[in-house]
Design a protein around this motif. Sequence first.
Motif, PDB file in Angstrom:
ATOM      1  N   ASP A 115       0.800  -1.223   0.000  1.00 31.36           N
ATOM      2  CA  ASP A 115       0.000   0.000   0.000  1.00 31.36           C
ATOM      3  C   ASP A 115       0.833   1.273   0.000  1.00 31.36           C
ATOM      4  OD1 ASP A 115      -2.493  -1.361   0.082  1.00 31.36           O
ATOM      5  OD2 ASP A 115      -2.156  -1.765   2.199  1.00 31.36           O
ATOM      6  N   ASP A 148     -16.806 -12.587  -1.524  1.00 32.13           N
ATOM      7  CA  ASP A 148     -16.307 -11.503  -0.675  1.00 32.13           C
ATOM      8  C   ASP A 148     -14.785 -11.402  -0.637  1.00 32.13           C
ATOM      9  OD1 ASP A 148     -16.050 -13.913   0.736  1.00 32.13           O
ATOM     10  OD2 ASP A 148     -16.434 -12.972   2.674  1.00 32.13           O
ATOM     11  N   VAL A 149     -14.078 -12.238  -1.367  1.00 35.15           N
ATOM     12  CA  VAL A 149     -12.617 -12.237  -1.371  1.00 35.15           C
ATOM     13  C   VAL A 149     -12.103 -11.124  -2.280  1.00 35.15           C
ATOM     14  CG1 VAL A 149     -10.580 -13.575  -2.030  1.00 35.15           C
ATOM     15  CG2 VAL A 149     -12.493 -14.708  -0.924  1.00 35.15           C
ATOM     16  N   THR A 150     -11.094 -10.388  -1.798  1.00 32.92           N
ATOM     17  CA  THR A 150     -10.491  -9.335  -2.615  1.00 32.92           C
ATOM     18  C   THR A 150      -9.088  -9.754  -3.064  1.00 32.92           C
ATOM     19  OG1 THR A 150      -9.404  -8.169  -0.787  1.00 32.92           O
ATOM     20  CG2 THR A 150     -11.721  -7.567  -1.262  1.00 32.92           C
ATOM     21  N   HIS A 152      -6.471  -7.910  -2.888  1.00 29.64           N
ATOM     22  CA  HIS A 152      -5.549  -7.481  -1.832  1.00 29.64           C
ATOM     23  C   HIS A 152      -5.450  -8.545  -0.733  1.00 29.64           C
ATOM     24  CE1 HIS A 152      -3.259  -4.620   0.558  1.00 29.64           C
ATOM     25  NE2 HIS A 152      -3.985  -4.986   1.587  1.00 29.64           N
ATOM     26  N   GLU A 153      -6.586  -9.072  -0.294  1.00 29.40           N
ATOM     27  CA  GLU A 153      -6.567 -10.114   0.734  1.00 29.40           C
ATOM     28  C   GLU A 153      -5.807 -11.345   0.262  1.00 29.40           C
ATOM     29  OE1 GLU A 153     -10.826  -9.281   2.970  1.00 29.40           O
ATOM     30  OE2 GLU A 153     -10.808 -10.457   1.116  1.00 29.40           O
ATOM     31  N   LEU A 154      -6.012 -11.722  -0.988  1.00 26.52           N
ATOM     32  CA  LEU A 154      -5.312 -12.887  -1.520  1.00 26.52           C
ATOM     33  C   LEU A 154      -3.809 -12.671  -1.577  1.00 26.52           C
ATOM     34  CD1 LEU A 154      -7.755 -13.992  -4.345  1.00 26.52           C
ATOM     35  CD2 LEU A 154      -7.355 -15.118  -2.153  1.00 26.52           C
ATOM     36  N   VAL A 156      -2.074 -10.631   0.363  1.00 25.43           N
ATOM     37  CA  VAL A 156      -1.592 -10.663   1.754  1.00 25.43           C
ATOM     38  C   VAL A 156      -1.473 -12.114   2.217  1.00 25.43           C
ATOM     39  CG1 VAL A 156      -2.166 -10.084   4.146  1.00 25.43           C
ATOM     40  CG2 VAL A 156      -2.396  -8.352   2.362  1.00 25.43           C
ATOM     41  N   LEU A 157      -2.480 -12.922   1.899  1.00 28.35           N
ATOM     42  CA  LEU A 157      -2.420 -14.350   2.244  1.00 28.35           C
ATOM     43  C   LEU A 157      -1.226 -15.022   1.581  1.00 28.35           C
ATOM     44  CD1 LEU A 157      -6.113 -15.601   2.091  1.00 28.35           C
ATOM     45  CD2 LEU A 157      -4.564 -15.760   4.047  1.00 28.35           C
ATOM     46  N   LEU A 185     -11.306 -21.025   0.492  1.00 22.17           N
ATOM     47  CA  LEU A 185     -11.735 -19.932  -0.365  1.00 22.17           C
ATOM     48  C   LEU A 185     -12.826 -20.329  -1.353  1.00 22.17           C
ATOM     49  CD1 LEU A 185      -8.303 -18.280  -1.202  1.00 22.17           C
ATOM     50  CD2 LEU A 185     -10.117 -17.316   0.201  1.00 22.17           C
TER      51      LEU A 185
END
Length: 188
Positions: A115, A148-150, A152-154, A156-157, A185
């Motif tokens: 970010d 609901d998965v983004t 960005h979240e993926l 980070v994971l 997921l």
Amino acid sequence: MDTEKKPLRADARRNYERLVEEAKRAFAAHGVEASLEEIARRAGVGIGTLYRHFPTREALVETVLREGYDAQAAVARELLGSSEPVDALKAWFAGMGEQATRYRGLPELMVDVLDDETSPLYASCHAMRDQVSHLVERAKASGELRADVTVHELLVLLHALSWASEHLSGDKSLERLLDLVFTGLRAS
């Protein structure tokens, strides 16, 4: 950060290329926190020359990673033709995980810059992120991936899994961890 640069003189180009090659070796041996002074010394130049080409450590890391990131963006484009959207997404993440674990300390660095628009790594990450977002949206549209998965979240994971596979022993390979995550997921 696409500022137009004039072409380098032949000697400056050789210095640049030697610095990149030595950085690859140093990062492979010592991680992304390898000594910049040692990289410059092994390239046969002074630290000032390194900083003229790469004003920050992140700029050097970005240059070393760019080829792999460009390749991963191309893989994402190719995988868009897959008949199994979630499997395609998982395959992309496995390849990206290999990139993320290539150099010790890289997952931590990548999470720090996800970010940070001022980071030289930000533009490279986001160009690749744009490509993988198409895979994510396709997997969601198929109904196979949680809505609901983004992206960005993926990502980070992915970096968390890369960190875990780097630091944990036993059956914590990146492939095994990706299997576990992608099971969770999938849409019910």
